[in-house]
Design an enzyme around this catalytic site. Structure first.
Site: not given
Length: 396
Positions: A47, A276, A236
């Site tokens: 990644g 991101t 989350y």
């Protein structure tokens, strides 16, 4: 041709290669200004095309002087499509590393596949002068094929567990705050998200490398997690993503038992929030980021992803300034979660609603700028003119 930025919802659909090249140079300079330190010699970054994976590769190469291999999965240029930002990041990293006399290898491949694991193992055996002594796992993907049953595909979801949740999120395309309601995940969705975003594939990589004899006895391996504050917990920490992270922590314990007898180490790092492409679509998260960025402008504690990763590896993974919690996880996120910063965030959040939101908010301006720069736009001094002939001779 003149490049035009395209954002649909919170998804960027165009790139400016010149801006990405300038951003790569700036990130490299950030690491170089901090000097060199003793770390890995040969690093494998899973990644490594963007975000924390790219930041890890940058500090490994330009801070530690390491040979780096990156497995990224990004669309290359084809026809009228100029390619994904991650593809260009890999190209520009390789060019810069080789100019600096470093070995850098890119694989544009699906990290979940057994064939990719074998491809990397063969490269290490045939081309490198020794085994891998750092393995970074920073894979974020929407789906994964069951390695034991290719007909089964697990798809990850970002949902709460137990009850629906309504929250505000930023719509970057229309520059407004919108209300989103998410239904709770089913047990099947929780399980699928854990398969995709937990530690299963991380374990497969470590075990495959070790079995092939290309993992150094003292290898360190690390996976990135996120905790966040109370404000984002329901989506989350307490949701499907949190369940996946708990599974990754269990994987870390198993890998630690596997590696520690020979001096190796398996680590979880709880990183700070970041702008991101993946985090932009997490409901409620972007609004929290606006408040956080605005608070950090006052405190001066904001870090870019490369600054954060360089501090993590320089001080905590290889240095003597480890900050760990009761679960043994590295905690470079303490700056974000400090009482002073979170107090400011708590005061700002109630003031950021669809009725009060304007594009003039300092936190929003920074968030939008950081998001656009992920695709090479809004980079000072960079042209939007691009000659397709520049694609000729590029080596990924």
């Amino acid at each position: 041709m003149q490049l035009s930025e395209k954002i649909t919802g919170n998804v960027a659909r165009a790139v400016n290669p010149h801006g990405l090249k300038r951003m790569m140079a700036q990130q490299i300079e950030t690491v170089r200004q901090r000097g060199t330190y003793v770390g890995a010699k040969r690093a494998l970054i899973l990644g490594g095309s963007a975000s924390y994976g790219l930041g890890s590769r940058l500090t490994a190469a330009f801070g530690q002087g390491a040979t780096t291999i990156s497995v990224g999965y990004a669309r290359p240029p084809q026809g009228d499509f100029l390619g994904a930002a991650g593809w260009w990041n890999q190209v520009y990293f390789k060019q810069a590393a080789e100019r600096a006399g470093l070995v850098a290898q890119n694989f544009n491949a699906n990290a979940f596949l057994s064939s990719t694991k074998q491809l990397v193992i063969d490269y290490i055996r045939q081309r490198l002068d020794g085994p891998i002594d750092l393995l970074v796992y920073s894979v974020a993907a929407p789906k994964r094929v069951n390695p034991e049953d290719p007909d089964e595909v697990w798809r990850s979801v970002i949902k709460p567990i137990g009850a629906p949740v309504t929250d505000y999120s930023v719509d970057l395309e229309h520059e407004k705050l919108v209300t989103q309601t998410l239904a709770p995940a089913t047990p099947e969705e929780v399980a699928a998200t854990t398969h995709v975003m937990g530690g299963e594939d991380w374990e497969l990589w470590v075990r495959a490398l070790k079995a092939a004899g290309v993992l150094a006895p003292n290898c360190k391996t690390i996976l990135f997690s996120y905790e966040g504050p109370v404000a984002t917990a329901v989506i989350y920490h307490d949701g499907t993503l949190g369940q996946a992270k708990r599974a990754a922590e269990a994987s870390a314990r198993r890998l630690q038992a596997l590696l520690s007898p020979n001096g190796g180490e398996a680590l979880i790092s709880v990183n700070r929030s970041a702008t991101t492409k993946a985090s932009a679509v997490i409901p409620g998260f972007s609004r929290y980021c606006l408040a956080l960025l605005q608070a950090e402008q006052v405190s001066g504690t904001h870090e870019t992803t490369v600054e954060h990763q360089d501090r993590l590896f320089r001080d905590m993974v290889y240095g003597r300034q480890r900050q760990v919690d009761d679960l043994g996880r590295l905690r470079p996120d303490t700056w974000e979660l400090s009482a002073a910063t979170q107090s400011q965030v708590a005061q700002l959040l109630p003031k950021i609603t669809p009725a009060t939101f304007t594009s003039d908010l300092p936190g929003y301006q920074q968030y939008r700028r950081e998001f656009r720069q992920l695709s090479g736009f809004d980079v000072p001094g960079v042209s939007v003119d691009f000659d397709r002939a520049e694609l000729n001779g590029l080596v990924y």
